[in-house]
Enzyme design. Sequence first.
Site, PDB file in Angstrom:
ATOM      1  N   GLU A  57      72.219  19.403  18.911  1.00 57.51           N
ATOM      2  CA  GLU A  57      71.219  20.130  19.699  1.00 57.51           C
ATOM      3  C   GLU A  57      71.595  20.130  21.166  1.00 57.51           C
ATOM      4  OE1 GLU A  57      67.248  18.408  20.476  1.00 57.51           O
ATOM      5  OE2 GLU A  57      66.436  20.220  19.555  1.00 57.51           O
ATOM      6  N   TYR A 117      68.046  27.364  24.714  1.00 56.84           N
ATOM      7  CA  TYR A 117      68.036  26.375  23.644  1.00 56.84           C
ATOM      8  C   TYR A 117      69.063  26.775  22.595  1.00 56.84           C
ATOM      9  CZ  TYR A 117      66.621  23.547  19.697  1.00 56.84           C
ATOM     10  OH  TYR A 117      66.631  22.659  18.657  1.00 56.84           O
TER      11      TYR A 117
END
Length: 398
Positions: free
Chosen positions: A207, A119
């Site tokens: 993101e 992530y």
Amino acid sequence: MNIHEYQGKAVLKEFGLPVSAGFPAFTADEAVDAAKKLPGPLYVVKSQIHAGGRGKGKFKELPADAKGGVRLAKSVEEVGAFAKEMLGHTLVTLQTGPAGKQVNRLYIEDGSDIAKEFYLSLLVDRETSRVAFVVSTEGGMDIEKVAHDTPDKIVTFSVDPATGLMPHHVRAFAEALHLQGDVAKQASPVLNGLYNAFVAKDMAMLEINPLILTKDSKIKVLDAKISFDSNALYRHADMVALRDETEEDAKEIEASKYDLAYIALDGTIGCMVNGAGLAMATLDIIQLYGESPANFLDVGGGASEEKVTAAFKIITADPKVKGILVNIFGGIMKCDVIARGVIAAVKAVGLKVPLVVRLEGTNVQEGKEIISSSGLNVIPADDLDDAAQKIVNAVKKG
Ligand code: ADP
Ligand code: MG
């Protein structure tokens, strides 16, 4: 403003980031043509909506055990079949809310052999006034759960705008993800590319979930969710051109035409307020008395009668609105202008729900007279507390 994954990846590619080959498709035929241009044997058919959680999402029209909004296909024919199942259908994910979003575009992408999913996100950290990186080894589809259950698995660091990204940031990143040798060497171009893109395009959030390591040891950007700082859009005409209005709230689009700060909310009381602070206080006090606001709306300091009329029309067009509270403190804004705007709007669109008006400040007497002599069924209020109780009671009765 948000953009789609495929558009975001095209932007990131310009900054040298490793993204897979892929093509957008608006029809099943286009999806098949796109797949034919890719090497195979693995293809990914990805729903393009402005919401995450697509992989685990469900289509309303398909049986509950049908596959989600991101599907791996093993042949060009399967790409076509998946495209037909997905296009025009409503995808419900954790981020869309129960209403879901209709899938009108797909992204057909080359399939990757994934060894690990990480992530990575960049955002503006208001506390440090810097761009912050958020990194975790636990990437993929459950990052919210990781943040909740094992927050120690999330590493963050921020970048001083005066120095820009430094080698020690790259080392912190590589360490957080346990990257070594040739893989660790890929960290620098990836981080620099992301940081440069973020700053150059005035992003508010970037993101990448997941950032992957492939089985042949390559770092790759597999998903991209980008939102831009709307206050900086005036200097990014190329990004504004990527806007997909079908993904946005129709009322918010209408409001932006009149330069109104409008955010749709879930409650029942429509609010028209001037000044963001007063608007926030109005939302709070409505909740205090047991109802919830249908929107945040700041008509601004120097709103014209036309702007007030537009604001009123947007509020009344919302079927969720069971009552309206106009709460104006006339500083620069004059109460008589607001009153005239409200009357004009009520005359134009009619009034089917209770309306409470609280005016205070410049030209307040004139404003109150305009309202009381209008013959319209408006409930006057003296202060914020009184106004909130009156509209909540009126909505509860109705
Ligand atoms: P979302 O976050 O909306 O669920 P993603 O783009 O992250 O959508 O895709 C969900 C999952 O699908 C990823 O975590 C990854 O495991 C898989 N996936 C996505 N794109 C690819 C690809 N090009 N090749 C292989 N797997 C992929
Ligand atoms: Mg994702």
